[in-house]
Each structure stands twice: as C-alpha cells, then as structure tokens.
Design an enzyme around this catalytic site. Structure first.
Site, PDB file in Angstrom:
ATOM      1  N   TYR A   1       5.597   3.621  -0.328  1.00 14.09           N
ATOM      2  CA  TYR A   1       5.690   2.243   0.195  1.00 14.09           C
ATOM      3  C   TYR A   1       7.139   1.763   0.232  1.00 14.09           C
ATOM      4  O   TYR A   1       8.037   2.465  -0.200  1.00 14.09           O
ATOM      5  CB  TYR A   1       4.729   1.281  -0.505  1.00 14.09           C
ATOM      6  CG  TYR A   1       4.926   0.870  -1.947  1.00 14.09           C
ATOM      7  CD1 TYR A   1       5.935   1.356  -2.757  1.00 14.09           C
ATOM      8  CD2 TYR A   1       4.027  -0.053  -2.503  1.00 14.09           C
ATOM      9  CE1 TYR A   1       6.044   0.932  -4.073  1.00 14.09           C
ATOM     10  CE2 TYR A   1       4.144  -0.473  -3.822  1.00 14.09           C
ATOM     11  CZ  TYR A   1       5.150   0.018  -4.598  1.00 14.09           C
ATOM     12  OH  TYR A   1       5.265  -0.391  -5.886  1.00 14.09           O
ATOM     13  N   GLU A   2       7.325   0.617   0.819  1.00 12.34           N
ATOM     14  CA  GLU A   2       8.664   0.025   0.969  1.00 12.34           C
ATOM     15  C   GLU A   2       9.602   0.983   1.719  1.00 12.34           C
ATOM     16  O   GLU A   2      10.764   1.124   1.373  1.00 12.34           O
ATOM     17  CB  GLU A   2       9.194  -0.303  -0.441  1.00 12.34           C
ATOM     18  CG  GLU A   2      10.071  -1.524  -0.546  1.00 12.34           C
ATOM     19  CD  GLU A   2       9.724  -2.584   0.451  1.00 12.34           C
ATOM     20  OE1 GLU A   2       8.604  -3.108   0.381  1.00 12.34           O
ATOM     21  OE2 GLU A   2      10.558  -2.857   1.324  1.00 12.34           O
TER      22      GLU A   2
END
Lengths: 600, 600
Positions: free
Chosen positions: B453-454
């Site tokens: 993620y990110e």
C-alpha cells in the site's frame, strides 16, 4: 477465485526432451513407461487437480478444520475430493502393483504431487503423508503389515502420518520424551505427546496408521538422552490384528488441532499416546555389551527414508505454490490496467496499458518463473537420480550421492524460492493482493510453512554443511564438481551456449571456492561453517539451477515454438540476474563467524 | 503472547549521540527540545505502547473489525486504548500549540509512531492517518477548518483518512472516476467510490474528516484522463459548518470492510460518496485559456505532502514490525533448547543448549537487527533533514533534496527489510512460528501490507529512478554523492574506521556506477531504467545503511557498555554481509532489460 492450469507441457518437456526418460526404460519401474503413458498420466492428473482439488482450495482455507468431540472434521468438499482422488488411483500411483498400486516410478509421483500442491496443498498433503507412511512400512514392516495394512493405504481407505515432533523436541531427537515399553506379546505400550502431526486425525478414512518414533526405556524404566534408544513404530488409530481384522480404538487421542497461519484445510494435530499399542519396526535392537555403546535401531532407517522423501516432497510443495502464484500474478498483470509503457502507449485507444508492459512487473514474474521451472527441473533430475541409485547401473553410487546432496537444497532453496514466488505473485496485485477474496495472499501464508516444517531451512543448511559435504571423504561434492566440470567441458566450445556456460562456470567457481573454504576452516572453527551454512546452501542452489537452465537451454536452442523460446528467456534471466549472487554468497561464507558470534 | 520493549535506549543513542539534537535547537520546533524533554517523551510513549497498545495486538488480530448496520466496530479494547492515547496527547504531539498540540518536531513523532507500530500497527494507524489529514488541512485548508476542524483532530475527538484509491485506479490517478461538481455556494457535490480506506469508518471518534481526491468535470459534466482535473477535497462524515457546528450526516456511506491478510484491527473500508458535500482545498483552479493545458490544482500540493509523509510513515511501520519481530525471535532463541553448540556443550548440565548458540540463528537475528536499527537511523536522519529543509539554514536546499530522495528508499527498502525481519523472527521459532497462538506469524501478515500500500514497492522504485534521480538536473543524487564523498574523506585516515570506510566506499562506488549507467542508458531505452529500478533502490538502501552504520560506528568506537559494543557488532555485520550485495546489484542494473522484455 485464483486460477490454476497444470503445467503439463513443462513436465512433458522435462521428461521427454530434457531427461529423455525413453532412454531410461532399464530403471526399476520404468519398463512400462512409454511416452504415451507418461502423457496420459500427466494430462489426467493435471485435469483432476484443476477440476477437483483446486476449487476447494480457497473455501478450505476460509473454513479450516474443525475439532469436535475429540475428532477432526475437514472442510466442506474435502471428503468427496479425497474419495475421488483415491478412486482414481492417484494415492497408489507409486505403490507396487503387488500392493494394489500402479507401480509408477517416483519421477511421476513427484509430478502428480506438485500439481496437487499447486491446486490445494492442504488437501494434497493427506495422500502425500499416506504414501510416505506406506513407503516406510514397505521398507521396514513385517509381512503381515505389507499384506493387510499397506494395501488399505494404497487404496486410500486408510491414511498414514509421520509422528515425530514433541512439544520440547523438534530437530534434537535426543530430547524426546515419548516412550514405548515392550509387552510380553512383543508389542509395545506407548505413552507421550506428539505435536504438529499433519493429518493426525481427519474424517476422510476409516483408519489412520501413525508412523511414530519413541524411546525404549532401560530396565529401570528410565529414558535417556541417547539417540540409539529411539525406535520406529507403527501405531494404528484402530488396532489391526495380524490377520488384518480391525479391532478396538487404540490409545491414540487427539488433544486438539492447531490454529495456524495457513494450510488451514490440513489438520495439524496434537496426538496423545495413552497406553497405545505400538509395533516396533525393523529387527529387535540388541542390548549393548558392557562398555559398548548402544547402536542405532535398524528400524530407524525406515524413518530416515520416510523423512528424506518428505523433505523432497516439501521442496516440491514450494515449487507447486511458486507455480500457481506465478500463474495468478501473470494473469492479473494481463487484466489490470495501470500507466503507460515507458516507451510510449501500447494501446493508445485504451485508458491505460496493461500492467504487464512495465519492466519491473516482468522482472518479478521472470524471477518467480525461472526459479520455479528451474527447481522443477532440479527436482525431476534428482528424482531420476534416486531411481538410478536404486538400479544396477555403474553410476548408481554417484547418483545416490547426488540425491543425498540435493535433498536439503530442494527442501530449503525450493521452499525459499517458492515463498518468494508466492510473494512476487501477490506483489503483482498491488494493494489487491492483500485482500483475502483475491486468493493470492493464501499462497504466501500456505507456503510459509514449507520453510519451517520437516526440518527448518536453517537445519537443512546445517545438515548440508555439517554432514553431507564431509561424508565418505567428501564424495558427494566431488561427484557434483565432476558433473559440473563435465558439462562445462562438453559445452564450452559451442558458440550458442556461451552465455549459459559462462553462468554455470561462474557459479561452479564460487561454489568450489566456498567448499574449499569450509573444508579448510570448518574443522578449525565449526562456527565458521555454521555461520556460512545458509549462504552456502543458496550458492549451491543457484549454481544447480544454472546447470539446469544450461541443460534446458541446450535442448531448446534452435527450436521453434513458444515453450523453447521461453526456456531460453528464463535461462538468460537466471544467468544475468541470479548467477551474479554467487560471488557475493562466497564472500559471505568467507566472512566467517567472528562478528556473528558476538551476539549474546 | 509476544513481548515488546520500546527501544528507548536506541532512540536516545540516535538523538543524543548520533544526531546530537542539542546542536539543532535553532530548527523549527526544536527550541524547547531539551535532552530531558526528549527522554521524558520517549520513556512515556514507550511505556504507553508497551502497556496499553501492545496487549491488544494479538486479540485485535484474532477478533478483527466488524461491519454492522452500515458502520464499523473495532476490536474489544481499541476504543478505550484510543481514548487513552488521545487523552495522553500522543495524537497531537506534532501539531502546533495553536491547534492544541504539543508542537514537537517530526523527529519525535516518528519515534512515537514507530513504537506504536511495533506495539499494534492496526490501532496505531488510526491516529497516524489523523495526523496526516490534519497536517494537510494545516497546509492547504482555509482558516475556518484550521480553527474548527483541526483542533478536534489534534485532540483525537475526530479522526482523519486519506481517500485516494478507487476500484480501477491505484497508482495511475488518470483513471480516477470519482467526480466533484461545484455548487452555487462554493462547495462541491461528490459522487464515486473509494476503496482500501484505512480507518474509513470506526467507533473511536465522533466524526471523521476524509481527505479525498476527485476530478472536477468539464462544462458538459464529463471527466477526462487529465491529471490536472484532479483536485483535493475535505469531506466530513458529519457535515461541519463554517462556524464549527456539526450538522447532519454527509453522503459518505461505508460499502463494507475488507477481509484481509493482516492488520485486522484496522478497518479497511469501501466508501461510497453519494452526493457528499465536499470542500475543495487550495486556490480555485483557473480554467485553461484556449490552446493551453490545464495546470495542476494548487491544492494537490497538500495531497502530495500528505502522501509523502504517509510513505515515510509506512517505512516506519516496516521498522516497527522489524523491531518487535527481532525482539521475539531473540527471546525465543534464549528460551528454547535444541542441540549443542558446534564447539562443544555450553551448558553440559542441561539436556541441550539454548537455540541462540547456533551461528545460523545468530545470523538471522543480526540480519534483522542490523537492518532495523540501520533503517531507524536513516529514518531519523531523514526526518531531521526534513526539519532542516524547512529552516533558513544554508543547507536547507540540499536537506530537502535528500529528504525527497530518501522517501522511496525508506518506504520500499524499509518495508522490504521489515518484512524480512518479520520472517526471520518467525523462523527462529521453527515449526512453532507457524502457530497463531505464538503471535509471531502476525508480524509476517501485518507487515506484508507495508510493501503493497501507499504505492507498491515497485512503484517507489519507478518514482526513484524515473523522477527523483533526474529532477533539477540530477541535484538529488549529486547532493547524496557529495555527502558520501565528504564522509569518506573525513574518516579514511582513521585507522579504527577502516572496515566501515571500506564498506561505505564500496557501496558508493557501485551506486555511482549504477547511477551513471541509468543516466546513460535510461533515456535511450527507458525499459533499461525500469528493469533495474528495484535493484537500484535496494543498492541505494544498502549504501545508505552502510553510511548510517559507519556514522554509528564512529560515535561508538572506544566507548564502553553493551549498547556501543552492539552497535559496532551490527556495523561490522552490515559491512561484511550486506555491502557485498552492492556490486551484484550494480551488475543486475547493468544487465538491462533485453531478457526481461521478452516476457509477453
């Protein structure tokens, strides 16, 4: 739901083109092994795994096993699938025809096993353990067991387990507490607790044959920290009499099932042996004469044989998960659209290009694929060696040495790379990989166990460096280096083979230097050998896969078609991106143990 | 249950000895930062994380979040722990005093954040996201939000989220479908679906402030594949009026929560925006003149600022999990007995030696520890650079370049090494690591999300190679190489520093050669840059950690005590075992893309 297509074409390539099994019809069990029969078995097993086992993989993970009223219930559908597996004869594929099996050699059972592990590791482990157990009974059991027990296991009516680990005793068998006391009728009474017993209980079969190790106490009833007191036993869930009739339930009670990270459809049990009736396997141990050391129980050879097969089998689990994770990562990268090719839009009429256009995504997929296919070749080659080792060919001895040497490599490097491939497959999904519904994170969780059970991977490295390298005066590494040198000499004049020969040479040189370093330093300071063991194992793994890719490149050069072109692509990838690790791993081995041993 | 002891001593070493924060009292927010205040904050935060957050980590994983009647319920105990966290002021530690915060600089919030992630990543993410959201409002919001919304977030009464991702749109924002249409009163009406929204709903706070990106349609109501149409919005769960009063529920509906591999106590939500009232942030975009391209919305700077902080924060999550996994692996290796030391029994009176005697176990632990502590130093150094970048010092510009360059390294290398450390910690448990009750497999599952993620780690590598290297004529790598050369020159005459200088030099040389190669080839064939991006990122990560270990060795040389001796041990480990990867990574970069691009 994740997809799975059995890699039948790749097995056909390995069996017909790379290993040319047709030239091995002299080996035990190979006589009937026509190319048509091989293809038929591969195609049918692949279809079965795709259609019957794989659809239950995600649901089995979600539901898990249940422990109710002292017994285990497997996930919905497992019972029917297991029955279909048994009825199709897959469980007895490698068993002798005399026991009701198909008498196929291990190279075929390995292929079928891999496809099962890709499709559903939890489910496929039940018959895999059964095959290991009946193999041990065939090797060390008395005739009545071969006659009345083995056929029931071959048919799948009964299952088998390996019951070795205890709460305080995994790798170090000296610490075992389970004991077995001889009874007047020649059986033993067993008491103790075993843990982590895969398939320790289930609702798939009428009986379960536990293959157990336990200590025989001395005349005062005491057990000792002496490996030679450990013996190998057959302990059925329901007692089986000498004439094959099944009697009362034995004193084997399921204490519970483990709540695990993965392989949730596989029942991992605590087994309590409460005055269980046990049959010792192998000739009766002779008590030592005064002043002599007790010698290892002859029956233990059966346990070690079963364990070595299980180690190879776990390596194959790594390969199986690597394959299915690769396939799903590849498929997702061909569905998901994100960004544009760095060299300009590939599909300008679409809002974005497919994820597969990105070099880093291709890199991840090729890493997973070249490792998985390379390891499949190594496992197949090693399994062929195991048949050669059991033949009367002059090269039987060196084949046995190579099989022995490759066992920790396939277990450890195979499961490390399988776990990496599972992670790479998941990584292709980006944030979506973390979501359980998409099914790829299961491959990460399932394959993680392959690195820790059946001898954690660090234990395999210690076994390689501490035992296998030095045994018989270093005969195994000598056989390996002769093989590598022979292949290099055979191919180094071939212009088209240059990139591959260079890679194999580079790996070989690093491996030789590391082996010499360990030989020179490991005896002086055993910690130096221990500190470098894992890096050494990886170095041997990468070099052996370089050899496999070199061999696969050779049979692929100049051939048309996607499969052969892809083989050359993967071979180049391995030489370019994995072989460069070899000098680095050598350097790590040579760094020794001084900074490492400082950690208190 | 796993243990956790906050690494307060290590933070004290970094802040007082390595970075000498006492010499930085001129930086914004550092004026009041006495050594006593630092120690006090570290000790109290550490105690809070150990005693309040960590005991809920395993139970939160087991229970997970619940989605009932359209809202989310967090696991048992989370509400009380979150309240205690807020009341102790940890949520507002880095917020300006004018907004009710403690006004501490980011280097302290980073330390507190890491301890929270070690103790309970799921729970600690709620305030982390809130801090990111109020930071963005402080940067780009109008006064009424700073006055009425930010203080409620600082106090923890309200929370915040980052709502960026959509079902068909992660990295590639052009594909976004959520749209926001301006209303006569200057607000916007937002419609669309966002997914993977951490903390998207919960039962911890009275209101949630969603920081959302969406496209503003053209005059015909159409949205375009044009990044410049993307704007940044504030969308509260309950509408907040200009005077701070809270009105009706907004059109933000929770579509569901994700069933995930890990961080199960963190509610990952699908959010549906159904005519939600949204406030655009930043100055109003000016429509392009005919023939001109639309320029990026000024408000997007707030989104990018929030995202960069989040990327550093995710890197810190990797470090946090690496730390706690190391601690548990270390503790287990000091409890479990298996085998004997290779050099002879360490405790002959015990049935076996402790697991820690084995070099391969020490190797695993040192790998985890040297990576974790090295990354902690890099994160702290980078965070200090972020404060220098915001100061009036002459080196502000180069500090800003280094902060920007290190963001993808800390995110990607930090989470890769954190995941590796989680696996190594688990590996120390052998088969027991796979059992959920032991709690270490949770670290593997939780930390796996940090890599995806990110911005998945491959996306970070593309950002590094494709954007950050070349920006401003290569100013960032030039600043980095000047720094490395300066440190080498400063230390190469110091005899005691030789092993460390050699390591930093070796990394620097490989990194320079790889940078030159990418500069020379990446423009000609962008696929060459893409194919080597991940290896290049790792090369920079290893080299930067070599620099950090060199710096830590320097302040530790000649000092007594366990902490300094351990620093020297880890520094040697890094130079001996990780720096040798650098030439190999260079070789991989230089292999280019030709074999990789063949994969179709």
């Amino acid at each position: 739901m994740p997809l799975y297509r059995a890699p039948v074409e790749d097995f056909r390539f390995l069996f017909h083109e790379l290993l040319e099994l047709e030239k091995h019809r002299d080996l035990p069990g190979f006589a009937d092994l026509s190319p048509e029969l091989i293809d038929d078995i591969l195609a049918n097993a692949g279809k079965f795994c795709e259609e019957v086992l794989q659809p239950l993989n995600q649901s089995g993970d979600e539901e898990g096993c249940h422990f109710e009223n002292g017994t285990v219930r497997t996930p919905k559908g497992f019972k029917e699938a297991y029955k279909a597996y048994s009825e199709a004869g897959w469980g007895g594929l490698g068993a002798p025809e005399s026991a009701g099996g198909a008498g196929m050699p291990p190279i075929l059972t390995m292929a079928v096993s891999e496809m099962g592990m890709s499709a559903n590791q939890s489910l496929a482990m039940y018959p895999m353990l059964t095959a290991g157990a009946y193999g041990a009974l065939l090797a060390t059991g008395p005739d009545w067991m071969k006659q009345h027990i083995v056929p029931k296991m071959v048919s799948g009516e009964w299952a088998g387990t390996m019951a070795l680990t205890e709460p305080g005793c995994g790798t170090d068998l000296r610490l075992m507490k389970t004991k077995a006391v001889e009874q007047p009728d020649g059986t033993y009474k067993m008491n103790g607790t075993k843990i982590f017993i895969s398939g320790g209980d289930q609702d798939l079969t009428d009986n379960i044959i536990h293959m157990v190790i336990a200590k025989i106490p001395d005349e005062n009833g005491q057990i000792h920290d002496d490996l030679a007191t450990v013996n190998f036993f057959m302990v059925p869930k329901f007692i089986v009499k000498g004439d094959g009739t099944v009697a009362a339930k034995n004193g084997v009670n399921v204490g519970g099932i483990e709540h695990k990270m993965g392989i949730k459809g596989q029942a991992t049990c605590v087994l309590n042996f409460d005055d269980a009736i046990a049959w010792r396997l192998g000739p009766k141990p002779v008590p030592p004469k005064p002043g002599e050391k007790r010698s290892t129980s002859a029956g233990m050879a059966g346990m070690f044989g079963m364990m070595n097969q299980a180690r190879l089998g776990v390596g194959v689990q790594g390969i199986g998960i690597g394959e299915v994770a690769y396939q799903n990562g590849y498929a997702y990268a061909h569905e998901r659209r994100v960004g544009r090719a760095l060299t300009g839009p590939k599909e300008p009429d679409k809002p974005a290009d497919l994820e597969i256009v990105h070099p880093d995504v291709k890199r991840m997929l090729l890493q997973a694929r070249s490792a998985t296919e390379g390891l499949r070749a190594l496992a197949a080659w090693t399994t062929l060696n195991s048949s050669i080792a059991r033949s009367s060919r002059p090269e039987a001895e060196s084949a046995a040495l190579l099989e022995d040497l490759m066992t920790p490599i396939i277990k450890s490097f195979g499961t490390d790379m399988g776990f990496e491939a599972a992670n790479l497959g998941m990584q292709c999904y980006g944030g979506h990989g973390y979501i359980r519904d998409n099914g790829v994170e299961q491959f990460v969780r399932d394959s993680r166990i392959n690195q820790v059970y059946e001898g954690a991977n660090g234990v395999q490295a210690m076994d390689l460096v501490g035992r296998k390298l030095g045994r018989k005066g270093g005969a195994a590494p000598m056989a390996l280096f002769a093989l590598l040198a022979g292949w290099i000499a055979e191919n180094e004049k071939d212009q088209a083979m240059q990139p591959f020969v260079t890679g194999v040479k580079r790996g070989t040189e690093a491996l030789q230097a590391a082996t010499m370093w360990l030989a020179a330093n490991g005896l002086k300071n055993p910690n130096d050998a221990g500190a470098g063991a894992s890096d050494y194992l990886r170095l041997m793994g990468i070099t052996m896969l370089a050899l496999m890719w070199g061999k696969m490149a050779k049979v692929s050069l100049g051939k048309d078609g996607k499969l052969h072109k892809d083989k050359l692509m993967c071979a180049r990838y391995w030489m370019e991106r994995m072989v460069p690790e070899c000098p680095m791993l050598l350097e790590r081995v040579q760094a020794g143990s001084s900074s490492i041993m400082e950690l208190d």
